[in-house]
Design an enzyme around this catalytic site. Structure first.
Site, PDB file in Angstrom:
ATOM      1  CG  HIS A 257      -2.021   1.022   1.144  1.00 15.43           C
ATOM      2  ND1 HIS A 257      -1.855   2.323   1.575  1.00 15.43           N
ATOM      3  CD2 HIS A 257      -3.295   0.934   0.685  1.00 15.43           C
ATOM      4  CE1 HIS A 257      -2.988   2.987   1.378  1.00 15.43           C
ATOM      5  NE2 HIS A 257      -3.869   2.169   0.835  1.00 15.43           N
ATOM      6  CD  GLU A 312      -8.154  -2.028  -3.584  1.00 16.37           C
ATOM      7  OE1 GLU A 312      -9.271  -2.553  -3.770  1.00 16.37           O
ATOM      8  OE2 GLU A 312      -7.969  -0.802  -3.642  1.00 16.37           O
TER       9      GLU A 312
END
Length: 367
Positions: A257, A312
Site C-alpha cells: 500500500h 483490495e
C-alpha cells in the site's frame, strides 16, 4: 555562516506525488500508515465496521457538517433513491458501449442542481440506484425501482438481482460500505476538495472524484485480485504460482500500500466479515491459503520492503462471496465513498480557500 535549511521553506519533490505535503486540515479521517490505524472522526475503524450500519457511520462522519436531514438518514437516503430513479431513462437510452461506471456518471450529471449542504444526502442516496440501474441496462435487463423502506445495504442488492438478499449478505455489505467510507486525502478525495474549493456544485466535486477513481492506480485493484485467485485455482498451487510471479517481477495484487507500512486495518475488518458468510466457501479457503503463501514469499523476496495484505484483497473475496460481479467493484466503491467525498467537499468549502499549489518550471528559458 551558512543558514540551516528550513523544512517549512523546502520545495517538495514533484516526483513524489505530493507525498508528505499537508494540503488540508480535516476532522473527518486520519490514516496512520506506520501503525496500521484508520480513524474516522475520533473512532477506530474496528469500532465501527461490523457494529454499525452504513447510515449510522455516515451520520457519525457528517456530525460536524450540519447537513440537513443527516439525523434521519435511512429515510433521507430512501427518498433520494426514489428521486434518482427519475433519471434512469437516460441510462436506458445511453449508447450501448458505455460502462456501468460511465452510466452512473451520466445519471449523476442529470440530477438537479446540488449545491446545498443537504444535497450530500441526495447525491449519496442516488449512487446505489444509478449503480443497479446501470448494471441492468448494460445487461439488457429492465431497471428495478428502489424501495424507500429498505436500507442502503439491502436495496441495491435487491435492485441488482430482483431478490431480497439474505441478512448475512446485508451485514457483509454494510461492513464493506463502512470500511470504505473515508480514507484521508487519497487521489479521488483530493480531487473532490480541489473542485469544491472553487465553490463548484457539490455534484461536480463527486463527478471529478469519480473521474480520479476510474484510473487503474486508484480504483482498479479488487478485480485483478479475483483474476489472480482464479489463475491459482487450488491451494496446492499457491506457493509455486506466487514464486513464479515474483520471479517475473510481477506485482501481487492485494498486497502492499502507498501509505501503510504494516497491515492495512481494513483488510482485517473485511476478513472478519467473511466469518458471517460461513467457512465452507471454497474461494474463501483458497484466498486464505494464497494470502499465507504470498506474505511468506514477499518477506523472502523483499525483506527490506514491508508488503502486507491491503484492503483490495479481502474486498474482492468478500464482494465475490455475496454475489457482486467483479465488474461492479469500482462502481460499488464509488457508491460507498461518495459520503466521504461530499463530507470533504463541504469541509473544504467552509474554509473559503481556493486550492492553488505552485509548480516548478523546468522548460526552456524565454527566448
Amino acid at each position: 555562516m551558512t543558514e540551516a535549511p528550513n523544512p517549512a521553506r523546502m520545495t517538495p519533490d514533484p516526483t513524489a506525488g505530493l507525498e508528505g505535503v499537508v494540503a488540508a486540515t480535516t476532522r473527518l479521517s486520519h490514516v496512520d500508515g506506520q501503525n496500521g490505524v484508520l480513524i474516522l472522526r475520533g473512532k477506530r475503524l474496528e469500532d465501527l465496521a461490523g457494529t454499525i450500519s452504513f447510515e449510522g457511520a455516515v451520520r457519525h462522519l457528517w456530525q460536524d457538517l450540519e447537513i440537513a436531514g443527516s439525523d434521519s438518514l435511512p429515510a433521507g437516503f430512501g427518498q433520494a433513491r426514489i428521486a434518482a430513479f427519475q433519471v434512469v431513462p437516460l441510462l436506458e437510452q445511453a449508447p450501448p458501449g458505455l460502462s456501468v461506471f460511465e452510466r452512473m456518471q451520466l445519471g449523476l450529471a442529470a440530477l438537479p442542481e446540488t449545491n446545498r449542504p443537504g444535497d450530500a444526502a441526495t447525491i449519496t442516496g442516488a449512487l446505489p440506484v444509478l449503480l443497479a440501474a446501470a448494471h441492468r441496462c448494460a445487461a439488457g435487463l429492465p431497471p428495478l425501482a428502489p424501495d424507500s423502506t429498505l436500507d442502503t445495504a439491502t436495496d441495491p442488492l435487491r435492485m441488482l438481482t430482483g431478490v431480497r438478499p439474505p441478512q448475512s449478505h446485508v451485514e457483509a455489505l454494510n461492513r464493506y460500505l463502512v470500511t470504505i467510507l473515508d480514507h484521508g486525502l487519497n487521489a479521488s478525495t483530493f480531487t473532490a476538495r480541489v473542485i469544491a474549493s472553487t465553490q463548484a456544485d457539490l455534484k461536480q466535486a463527486v463527478l471529478g472524484a469519480m473521474g480520479a477513481l476510474s484510473g487503474p492506480l486508484h480504483g482498479g485493484a479488487p478485480g485483478p485480485v479475483l483474476d489472480m485467485i482464479d489463475a491459482i485455482g487450488h491451494p496446492d498451487n499457491a506457493t509455486g504460482w506466487i514464486g513464479g510471479a515474483l520471479a517475473r517481477k510481477e506485482r501481487l495484487m492485494g498486497f502492499g500500500h502507498r501509505i501503510y507500512r504494516t497491515r492495512d486495518p481494513r483488510a482485517d475488518v473485511l476478513k472478519a466479515g467473511l466469518k458471517t458468510l460461513g467457512a465452507d466457501n471454497p474461494k474463501v479457503q483458497l484466498a486464505e491459503r494464497i494470502e499465507t503463501a504470498a506474505l511468506a514469499a514477499l518477506r523472502t523476496a523483499k525483506p527490506d520492503r514491508p508488503l502486507e495484505t491491503n484492503v483490495e484483497f479481502y474486498t474482492a473475496v468478500l464482494l465475490d462471496a455475496i454475489g457482486i460481479d467483479r465488474s461492479l467493484f469500482t462502481p460499488l466503491f464509488a457508491a460507498g465513498r461518495t459520503a466521504g467525498w461530499c463530507a470533504h467537499a463541504l469541509e473544504q468549502q467552509r474554509t473559503g480557500k481556493l486550492i492553488r499549489p505552485s509548480s516548478r518550471y523546468v522548460g526552456p528559458p524565454a527566448a
